[in-house]
Design an enzyme around this catalytic site. Structure first.
Site, PDB file in Angstrom:
ATOM      1  N   CYS A 132       7.887   0.716  40.793  1.00  0.00           N
ATOM      2  CA  CYS A 132       8.189   2.114  40.435  1.00  0.00           C
ATOM      3  C   CYS A 132       9.594   2.559  40.839  1.00  0.00           C
ATOM      4  O   CYS A 132      10.297   3.222  40.068  1.00  0.00           O
ATOM      5  CB  CYS A 132       7.151   3.033  41.053  1.00  0.00           C
ATOM      6  SG  CYS A 132       6.639   2.547  42.698  1.00  0.00           S
ATOM      7  N   HIS A 246       8.568   9.842  43.305  1.00  0.00           N
ATOM      8  CA  HIS A 246       9.541   9.174  44.170  1.00  0.00           C
ATOM      9  C   HIS A 246      10.939   9.785  43.945  1.00  0.00           C
ATOM     10  O   HIS A 246      11.313  10.071  42.799  1.00  0.00           O
ATOM     11  CB  HIS A 246       9.642   7.683  43.811  1.00  0.00           C
ATOM     12  CG  HIS A 246       8.496   6.835  44.278  1.00  0.00           C
ATOM     13  ND1 HIS A 246       7.392   7.322  44.926  1.00  0.00           N
ATOM     14  CD2 HIS A 246       8.306   5.482  44.183  1.00  0.00           C
ATOM     15  CE1 HIS A 246       6.574   6.304  45.215  1.00  0.00           C
ATOM     16  NE2 HIS A 246       7.091   5.184  44.770  1.00  0.00           N
TER      17      HIS A 246
HETATM   18  C1  11C Z   1       5.074   1.971  46.699  1.00  0.00           C
HETATM   19  N1  11C Z   1       6.514   0.829  45.113  1.00  0.00           N
HETATM   20  O1  11C Z   1       5.617   3.055  46.450  1.00  0.00           O
HETATM   21  C2  11C Z   1       5.256   0.762  45.819  1.00  0.00           C
HETATM   22  C3  11C Z   1       4.053   0.665  44.919  1.00  0.00           C
HETATM   23  O2  11C Z   1       5.404  -3.600  43.394  1.00  0.00           O
HETATM   24  O3  11C Z   1       4.241  -2.404  42.032  1.00  0.00           O
HETATM   25  C4  11C Z   1       4.162  -0.354  43.812  1.00  0.00           C
HETATM   26  C5  11C Z   1       4.316  -1.755  44.297  1.00  0.00           C
HETATM   27  C6  11C Z   1       4.675  -2.638  43.168  1.00  0.00           C
HETATM   28  O4  11C Z   1       4.323   1.804  47.668  1.00  0.00           O
END
Ligand code: 11C
Ligand code: A2P
Length: 342
Positions: A132, A246
């Site tokens: 993400c 995010h």
């Molecule tokens: C998080 N980015 O915010 C991570 C979730 O490699 O798909 C997704 C983890 C991934 O914790």
């Protein structure tokens, strides 16, 4: 043409969003197959005014239901074990986990950036959906790279609890309730390494030998794979007590001088990007603006005080949608456009 669509992880945060987005976009679904673990059998999901029963994920289920498109969002080990069965059954797998992302024979796709890579899907029958934090960043970097040529990116993230799935969001809400009960100090963290309510945790996924976390290294490696580039990237990833968008503070050094005004214009024409950059009117991207939308918002675009080749900016996107479900459905839409009609 209509397609039989399976969603693995149908009861999860991303799975549920995939149903909503398929419906909103009028995706040509013939049959829908919600898949989850044995724990969820009997549960129902709603899609286009109908109820569908959740079916247990098994090795045979893809062949039995003639699945054409299989979205996977149930964790890396589930994809590792079951995605090959879906591919063998003739489906295109759109995998939201990190398991296949760096596999040479698996395209890693953000449709606004490298849609042409979808054509490589036949190698393993799998298309990987990036992390993400990477997705929203490359949507902003790509048009700027085309214009000014990136040399180096330094990014600090402010990642919502949704990145850890429903359990992550629930842990934040639970701890906030405990705070108002004056019992927060009695809470043992379960999903995150420390208390997340009223706190920040500079630790997402596991630490590697080089001192970076796996999440930070995903941003480094995935960015250059998607953009077919070789520039330097350094990331610091931080979990913040936000539910589902995010945010990222990004510093970009270019080979050529880059004017903030020009960058604003370029970004305002970039697909899926919304420039929101009127600081004097208190307009800048925030999680409360991005949540529940399909756009990546960018603002605070400004030149470095010392170096005209450096720009700083701030970007925010809904982790469950832009960072996962929407990107996956956009991949499916492109796949239908490129391959589906063949
Ligand atoms: C998080 N980015 O915010 C991570 C979730 O490699 O798909 C997704 C983890 C991934 O914790
Ligand atoms: P289940 O609810 O049956 O456990 P989230 O990311 O929001 O935590 O959701 C994870 C999703 O992945 C859920 O739909 C969950 O289903 C699914 N899942 C987890 N483990 C498995 C497994 N071993 N087999 C199938 N689905 C799984």
């Amino acid at each position: 043409k209509r397609y039989n669509v399976a969603v693995v992880g149908a009861t999860g945060a991303v799975g549920e969003e995939i149903f909503k987005i398929l419906e909103e976009r009028n995706f040509p679904v013939e049959n829908l197959l919600p898949l989850a673990s044995a724990r969820s059998v009997g549960a129902e999901v709603q899609f286009a005014g109908k109820n569908y029963k959740v079916v247990e994920l098994t090795e045979e289920v893809f062949e039995k239901h003639h699945v054409d498109i299989a979205f996977f969002s149930a964790g890396g080990s589930v994809s590792a074990k079951f995605a090959p069965y879906a591919a063998q059954a003739g489906a295109v797998v759109i995998d939201n986990t990190s398991h296949f992302r760096m596999d040479e024979d698996v395209p890693l796709v953000v449709p606004e950036v490298n849609p042409e890579d979808i054509a490589l899907w036949r190698k393993r029958g799998i298309i990987a959906n990036p992390n993400c934090s990477t997705i929203q960043m490359v949507q902003v970097l790509k048009p700027l790279h085309d214009a000014f040529e990136i040399e180096r990116v330094d990014v600090s993230t402010y990642q919502a609890t949704s990145g850890a799935g429903k359990k992550g969001m629930e842990e934040l809400v639970y701890q906030m309730q405990k705070f108002f009960d004056f019992t927060l100090s009695e809470c043992e963290p379960e999903v995150f390494a420390h208390q997340i309510a009223l706190n920040l945790i500079p630790h997402i996924d596991v630490f590697q030998e080089n001192g970076y976390t796996k999440e930070e290294m995903k941003m480094v490696k995935e960015t250059n794979k998607i953009m077919h580039s070789h520039f330097a990237v350094s990331a610091t990833c931080v979990r913040v007590p936000v539910l589902r968008s995010h945010s990222e503070s990004i510093t970009i050094r270019f080979k050529n001088s880059a004017d903030a005004k020009e960058a604003r214009e370029i970004l305002s024409k970039a697909p899926s990007v919304v420039v929101m950059d009127e600081p004097l009117a208190k307009k800048y991207p925030m999680p409360s603006i991005a949540t529940d939308t399909d756009e990546t918002y960018v603002g605070r675009i400004r030149n470095d005080i010392y170096d005209e080749k450096i720009l700083h900016l701030w970007c925010v996107a809904d982790q469950i949608r832009v960072g996962a479900a929407t990107n996956a459905v956009r991949i499916a839409q492109k796949w239908v456009e490129i391959e589906g009609e063949k």
